[in-house]
Design a protein around this motif. Structure first.
Motif, PDB file in Angstrom:
ATOM      1  N   ALA A   1       0.864  -1.188   0.000  1.00 25.97           N
ATOM      2  CA  ALA A   1       0.000   0.000   0.000  1.00 25.97           C
ATOM      3  C   ALA A   1       0.894   1.229   0.000  1.00 25.97           C
ATOM      4  O   ALA A   1       1.564   1.518   1.004  1.00 25.97           O
ATOM      5  N   ILE A   2       0.908   1.957  -1.104  1.00 27.35           N
ATOM      6  CA  ILE A   2       1.825   3.084  -1.230  1.00 27.35           C
ATOM      7  C   ILE A   2       1.456   4.224  -0.279  1.00 27.35           C
ATOM      8  O   ILE A   2       2.336   4.947   0.213  1.00 27.35           O
ATOM      9  N   ALA A   3       0.177   4.387   0.043  1.00 22.37           N
ATOM     10  CA  ALA A   3      -0.247   5.494   0.908  1.00 22.37           C
ATOM     11  C   ALA A   3       0.290   5.340   2.325  1.00 22.37           C
ATOM     12  O   ALA A   3       0.577   6.338   2.996  1.00 22.37           O
TER      13      ALA A   3
ATOM     14  N   PRO B   1       5.712   4.020 -13.725  1.00 18.90           N
ATOM     15  CA  PRO B   1       4.812   3.113 -12.995  1.00 18.90           C
ATOM     16  C   PRO B   1       4.680   3.562 -11.541  1.00 18.90           C
ATOM     17  O   PRO B   1       5.632   4.079 -10.943  1.00 18.90           O
ATOM     18  N   ARG B   2       3.518   3.344 -10.980  1.00 21.30           N
ATOM     19  CA  ARG B   2       3.202   3.850  -9.643  1.00 21.30           C
ATOM     20  C   ARG B   2       4.168   3.346  -8.573  1.00 21.30           C
ATOM     21  O   ARG B   2       4.519   4.070  -7.644  1.00 21.30           O
ATOM     22  N   LEU B   3       4.603   2.102  -8.690  1.00 19.62           N
ATOM     23  CA  LEU B   3       5.477   1.508  -7.675  1.00 19.62           C
ATOM     24  C   LEU B   3       6.911   1.328  -8.179  1.00 19.62           C
ATOM     25  O   LEU B   3       7.651   0.487  -7.660  1.00 19.62           O
ATOM     26  N   LEU B   4       7.309   2.120  -9.159  1.00 23.21           N
ATOM     27  CA  LEU B   4       8.598   1.920  -9.823  1.00 23.21           C
ATOM     28  C   LEU B   4       9.755   1.793  -8.836  1.00 23.21           C
ATOM     29  O   LEU B   4      10.506   0.807  -8.858  1.00 23.21           O
ATOM     30  N   HIS B   5       9.934   2.782  -7.987  1.00 25.03           N
ATOM     31  CA  HIS B   5      11.126   2.823  -7.142  1.00 25.03           C
ATOM     32  C   HIS B   5      11.078   1.746  -6.057  1.00 25.03           C
ATOM     33  O   HIS B   5      12.080   1.079  -5.783  1.00 25.03           O
ATOM     34  N   GLN B   6       9.916   1.568  -5.466  1.00 26.04           N
ATOM     35  CA  GLN B   6       9.799   0.535  -4.448  1.00 26.04           C
ATOM     36  C   GLN B   6      10.004  -0.862  -5.040  1.00 26.04           C
ATOM     37  O   GLN B   6      10.713  -1.701  -4.477  1.00 26.04           O
ATOM     38  N   ALA B   7       9.394  -1.094  -6.199  1.00 25.60           N
ATOM     39  CA  ALA B   7       9.458  -2.415  -6.816  1.00 25.60           C
ATOM     40  C   ALA B   7      10.888  -2.773  -7.212  1.00 25.60           C
ATOM     41  O   ALA B   7      11.372  -3.874  -6.923  1.00 25.60           O
TER      42      ALA B   7
END
Length: 310
Positions: A42-44, A264-270
């Motif tokens: 959950a990015i939030a 992409p929304r989760l680029l850096h985390q992924a």
């Protein structure tokens, strides 16, 4: 490539990242592989949960599968992998250790993004149990898994051929979705066209299982995700690489299209998570685990900022 034994294939869609996860098993021995698992994020709230991964384990348990491999097609930029969580959970339950596997060019991708995000080598060197060679074969009971190098979306990208089924990752999507972007470091539209051509040269009845699906949900388009299309369907209907599309046409279109796409929304985390094979970042002295997320600032940010020294 095909085997006389037909695999059992479970197609499990994760809607938040539009990812297809697969469990493929030999029905005789119950040996199985999990392909492209998802760890919920959950990015939030920057919170990791395991519902999707636990569902994969439930499917395996209900079917009495012996998970031999946890396979990645590439270092994903749109979801976090559950590979390490799945492996460790299976081990804690008393199962033999499944191997986490990925194509051998992951080392190039690891170095690129470890440098960008300042990740120490100790956090990513040796985190995958097996780096796969092009054309390598893995035994899966009476079945066999063949590794196909399919660069273009990313340089490390591979697909897995099991019988007359190919798990293509992000190298080929459903016909009405088309193809994946090629603008990540090491991506190459020409290489992607060649990879798709390799896939579309397989027998017409082979099934191409996609890494994602994004149903058009407009006009007469379908609204439910679909896991596969045959080679024949792809050659006739794929909107980006159907029969008759030339390499030059595709490359020009793909590069123009990619230039308009956002991250992409989760680029850096992924990417930071996946080059570690799903292993958690080390804890800080205060007990926290961190992702680095680049800050984008105006051109005149020097007015209130301090330039990096050294």
């Amino acid at each position: 490539m095909a085997s006389s034994t037909l695999p059992e294939i479970h197609t499990i869609f994760e809607p938040n990242t539009s990812t297809w996860q697969y469990i493929v098993a030999d029905p005789a021995t119950k040996d199985a592989a999990i392909i492209d698992s998802v760890l919920d994020y959950a990015i939030a709230t920057a919170t990791i949960t395991t519902s999707s991964a636990d569902n994969l384990l439930d499917v395996a348990k209900r079917n009495n599968y012996n998970i031999k491999y946890i396979l990645e097609t590439h270092a994903h930029a749109d979801h976090l992998t559950a590979s390490k969580y799945l492996q460790q959970t299976l081990l804690r339950a008393g199962n033999p250790k499944p191997q986490i596997c990925i194509g051998k060019r992951i080392e190039q991708v690891q170095h690129t993004f470890a440098t960008k995000y300042r990740i120490d080598e100790a956090e990513y060197i040796g985190v995958f149990d097996k780096l796969l060679d092009d054309g390598e074969h893995l035994p899966l009971g009476k079945l066999e898994i063949e590794v196909l190098h399919l660069p273009g979306h990313t340089p490390d990208h591979v697909g897995y051929v099991i019988g007359s089924n190919v798990f293509t990752g992000d190298s080929l999507f459903l016909p009405d979705v088309g193809s994946a972007r090629c603008d990540f470091p090491g991506g190459d539209a020409t290489a992607l066209f060649n990879s798709m051509t390799k896939l579309l040269s397989l027998p017409p009845d082979y099934r191409m299982y996609s890494g994602h699906d994004y149903p058009p949900n407009q006009g007469d388009g379908r609204s439910e995700p679909r896991a596969f299309a045959t080679v024949a369907e792809q050659r006739e209907k794929n909107k980006h690489v159907h029969d008759g599309v030339t390499k030059d046409e595709f490359v020009q279109w793909r590069m123009q299209r990619d230039a308009t796409l956002g991250e992409p929304r989760l680029l850096h985390q992924a990417l930071q998570f996946n080059i570690r094979a799903g292993q958690l970042p080390v804890k800080s002295e205060h007990g926290h685990r961190f992702f680095h997320v680049p800050l984008k600032v105006p051109e005149d940010a020097w007015i209130w900022g301090i330039e990096t020294q050294g």
